[in-house]
Design a protein around this motif. Structure first.
Motif, PDB file in Angstrom:
ATOM      1  N   TYR A  22     -15.189  54.681  -1.797  1.00  0.00           N
ATOM      2  CA  TYR A  22     -15.594  53.363  -1.311  1.00  0.00           C
ATOM      3  C   TYR A  22     -15.393  52.354  -2.428  1.00  0.00           C
ATOM      4  O   TYR A  22     -15.614  52.663  -3.597  1.00  0.00           O
ATOM      5  N   GLN A  23     -14.944  51.154  -2.072  1.00  0.00           N
ATOM      6  CA  GLN A  23     -14.838  50.080  -3.051  1.00  0.00           C
ATOM      7  C   GLN A  23     -15.110  48.739  -2.397  1.00  0.00           C
ATOM      8  O   GLN A  23     -14.602  48.453  -1.301  1.00  0.00           O
ATOM      9  N   HIS A  24     -15.906  47.950  -3.091  1.00  0.00           N
ATOM     10  CA  HIS A  24     -16.272  46.620  -2.623  1.00  0.00           C
ATOM     11  C   HIS A  24     -15.708  45.615  -3.630  1.00  0.00           C
ATOM     12  O   HIS A  24     -16.068  45.662  -4.802  1.00  0.00           O
ATOM     13  N   VAL A  25     -14.853  44.713  -3.182  1.00  0.00           N
ATOM     14  CA  VAL A  25     -14.244  43.741  -4.075  1.00  0.00           C
ATOM     15  C   VAL A  25     -14.464  42.331  -3.532  1.00  0.00           C
ATOM     16  O   VAL A  25     -14.786  42.143  -2.353  1.00  0.00           O
ATOM     17  N   GLN A  26     -14.282  41.367  -4.423  1.00  0.00           N
ATOM     18  CA  GLN A  26     -14.300  39.966  -4.009  1.00  0.00           C
ATOM     19  C   GLN A  26     -12.882  39.588  -3.579  1.00  0.00           C
ATOM     20  O   GLN A  26     -11.887  40.076  -4.148  1.00  0.00           O
ATOM     21  N   GLU A  27     -12.801  38.748  -2.612  1.00  0.00           N
ATOM     22  CA  GLU A  27     -11.491  38.294  -2.148  1.00  0.00           C
ATOM     23  C   GLU A  27     -10.686  37.752  -3.321  1.00  0.00           C
ATOM     24  O   GLU A  27     -11.193  36.972  -4.137  1.00  0.00           O
ATOM     25  N   GLY A  28      -9.434  38.165  -3.426  1.00  0.00           N
ATOM     26  CA  GLY A  28      -8.585  37.754  -4.532  1.00  0.00           C
ATOM     27  C   GLY A  28      -8.435  38.807  -5.615  1.00  0.00           C
ATOM     28  O   GLY A  28      -7.479  38.758  -6.406  1.00  0.00           O
ATOM     29  N   GLU A  29      -9.375  39.748  -5.664  1.00  0.00           N
ATOM     30  CA  GLU A  29      -9.276  40.844  -6.635  1.00  0.00           C
ATOM     31  C   GLU A  29      -8.273  41.875  -6.135  1.00  0.00           C
ATOM     32  O   GLU A  29      -7.985  41.969  -4.950  1.00  0.00           O
ATOM     33  N   ASP A  30      -7.781  42.676  -7.076  1.00  0.00           N
ATOM     34  CA  ASP A  30      -6.864  43.743  -6.713  1.00  0.00           C
ATOM     35  C   ASP A  30      -7.641  45.006  -6.345  1.00  0.00           C
ATOM     36  O   ASP A  30      -8.816  45.178  -6.697  1.00  0.00           O
ATOM     37  N   ILE A  60      -3.240  47.042  -3.627  1.00  0.00           N
ATOM     38  CA  ILE A  60      -3.228  45.767  -2.914  1.00  0.00           C
ATOM     39  C   ILE A  60      -3.474  44.654  -3.929  1.00  0.00           C
ATOM     40  O   ILE A  60      -4.495  44.662  -4.644  1.00  0.00           O
ATOM     41  N   THR A  61      -2.584  43.724  -3.991  1.00  0.00           N
ATOM     42  CA  THR A  61      -2.711  42.581  -4.891  1.00  0.00           C
ATOM     43  C   THR A  61      -3.425  41.442  -4.179  1.00  0.00           C
ATOM     44  O   THR A  61      -3.110  41.124  -3.027  1.00  0.00           O
ATOM     45  N   ALA A  62      -4.391  40.841  -4.859  1.00  0.00           N
ATOM     46  CA  ALA A  62      -5.098  39.673  -4.310  1.00  0.00           C
ATOM     47  C   ALA A  62      -5.595  39.944  -2.899  1.00  0.00           C
ATOM     48  O   ALA A  62      -5.096  39.369  -1.915  1.00  0.00           O
ATOM     49  N   THR A  63      -6.597  40.806  -2.794  1.00  0.00           N
ATOM     50  CA  THR A  63      -7.098  41.216  -1.482  1.00  0.00           C
ATOM     51  C   THR A  63      -7.558  40.025  -0.650  1.00  0.00           C
ATOM     52  O   THR A  63      -7.986  38.984  -1.168  1.00  0.00           O
ATOM     53  N   GLN A  64      -7.462  40.217   0.654  1.00  0.00           N
ATOM     54  CA  GLN A  64      -7.934  39.245   1.628  1.00  0.00           C
ATOM     55  C   GLN A  64      -8.925  39.948   2.553  1.00  0.00           C
ATOM     56  O   GLN A  64      -8.930  41.182   2.647  1.00  0.00           O
ATOM     57  N   THR A  65      -9.722  39.182   3.269  1.00  0.00           N
ATOM     58  CA  THR A  65     -10.718  39.791   4.154  1.00  0.00           C
ATOM     59  C   THR A  65     -10.066  40.626   5.253  1.00  0.00           C
ATOM     60  O   THR A  65     -10.676  41.548   5.781  1.00  0.00           O
ATOM     61  N   THR A  66      -8.838  40.319   5.551  1.00  0.00           N
ATOM     62  CA  THR A  66      -8.117  41.102   6.573  1.00  0.00           C
ATOM     63  C   THR A  66      -7.730  42.486   6.081  1.00  0.00           C
ATOM     64  O   THR A  66      -7.284  43.323   6.875  1.00  0.00           O
ATOM     65  N   ASP A  67      -7.896  42.739   4.771  1.00  0.00           N
ATOM     66  CA  ASP A  67      -7.571  44.063   4.221  1.00  0.00           C
ATOM     67  C   ASP A  67      -8.702  45.068   4.425  1.00  0.00           C
ATOM     68  O   ASP A  67      -8.541  46.246   4.132  1.00  0.00           O
ATOM     69  N   ARG A 118     -12.689  53.635   1.724  1.00  0.00           N
ATOM     70  CA  ARG A 118     -13.178  52.503   2.507  1.00  0.00           C
ATOM     71  C   ARG A 118     -13.221  51.265   1.627  1.00  0.00           C
ATOM     72  O   ARG A 118     -13.836  51.274   0.555  1.00  0.00           O
ATOM     73  N   LEU A 119     -12.541  50.219   2.077  1.00  0.00           N
ATOM     74  CA  LEU A 119     -12.468  48.967   1.324  1.00  0.00           C
ATOM     75  C   LEU A 119     -13.255  47.877   2.029  1.00  0.00           C
ATOM     76  O   LEU A 119     -13.060  47.623   3.223  1.00  0.00           O
ATOM     77  N   LEU A 120     -14.122  47.250   1.286  1.00  0.00           N
ATOM     78  CA  LEU A 120     -14.868  46.095   1.788  1.00  0.00           C
ATOM     79  C   LEU A 120     -14.501  44.893   0.934  1.00  0.00           C
ATOM     80  O   LEU A 120     -14.529  44.985  -0.297  1.00  0.00           O
ATOM     81  N   VAL A 121     -14.156  43.792   1.548  1.00  0.00           N
ATOM     82  CA  VAL A 121     -13.758  42.579   0.830  1.00  0.00           C
ATOM     83  C   VAL A 121     -14.706  41.453   1.198  1.00  0.00           C
ATOM     84  O   VAL A 121     -14.826  41.093   2.368  1.00  0.00           O
ATOM     85  N   SER A 122     -15.353  40.909   0.187  1.00  0.00           N
ATOM     86  CA  SER A 122     -16.269  39.786   0.411  1.00  0.00           C
ATOM     87  C   SER A 122     -15.552  38.466   0.169  1.00  0.00           C
ATOM     88  O   SER A 122     -14.806  38.327  -0.789  1.00  0.00           O
TER      89      SER A 122
END
Lengths: 114, 109
Positions: free
Chosen positions: B10-18, B76-83, B104-108
């Motif tokens: 599982y990984q939780h990232v902020q939008e824009g992070e890789d 994934i470069t510069a994640t988006q919420t759609t990822d 599992r990827l969660l993007v805030s």
């Protein structure tokens, strides 16, 4: 184009009741067919696969069974459901018998055993 | 039997992070496929890698197959919420596809 249909989409069944999930594929012939199960928040567990009519391989011992009465029809059954059978069931197909083929999944069936 | 492990779970990232997920096998793989499953949906094929050291790109997604064909990665470069979703690697054995444990990827936003 090929399509895969799976039903029902959701069902709630009491413990000890029977189960029947059906899956059909259109637009192709002699596909490989698969049943996967996914517990909530978990990975994909291969339950059964079939390379032809009446040919079923079981991956995991359990109270489930599968049948392939027609080339493009795959059925998942149980005579008596257990609580642990709850999960997301996915039917899938791939072309031919060669390895390396992409698998295409149906929409899935959410089963809750109560 | 063949087993394919994925990390992280599982990984939780902020939008824009890789974001990167890794797939590892104890045995040599004939090929590696990657799938994405959106929340509540079914897995959808993304790409297949076959050659040792192969690298493929799909817009912001970069897929690599290790030189020894025992590991693979999805970046994934510069994640988006759609990822958002779960990413699975998978490898084919005889007549069947074995899936990794998934990340599992969660993007805030």
């Amino acid at each position: 184009s090929q399509t895969i249909h799976q039903w029902p989409a959701t069902l709630v069944q009491p413990v000890g009741s029977p189960l029947s999930l059906e899956c059909t594929v259109e637009g192709t012939s002699n596909p490989n067919l698969y049943w996967y199960r996914q517990a909530a928040g978990r990975g994909l567990q291969l339950l059964f696969y079939s390379v032809g009519i009446g040919q079923i391989s079981s991956e995991v011992p359990q109270n489930l069974s599968a049948s392939r009465p027609q080339d493009r029809q795959f059925i998942l059954s149980s005579k008596k459901l257990l609580l642990s059978d709850s999960g997301f069931y996915l039917c899938a197909w791939s072309p031919g018998t060669s390895s390396g083929n992409t698998i295409y999944f149906g929409e899935g069936s959410w089963l809750t055993v109560v | 039997g063949q087993q394919v492990m994925q990390i992280p779970q599982y990984q939780h990232v902020q939008e824009g992070e890789d974001f990167t997920t890794y797939c590892n096998s104890s045995t040599t793989l004939s090929n590696i496929q990657w799938y994405k499953q959106r929340p509540g949906g079914h897995p959808v094929f993304l790409i297949q890698l076959v050659k040792s050291g192969e690298v493929k790109k799909q817009k912001r997604l970069t897929f690599q197959f290790g030189e020894a064909k025992k590991n693979s990665s999805l970046h994934i470069t510069a994640t988006q919420t759609t990822d958002v979703g779960t990413y699975f690697c998978a490898s084919t054995g005889f007549q069947k596809l074995v899936f990794g444990t998934g990340t599992r990827l969660l993007v805030s936003p």
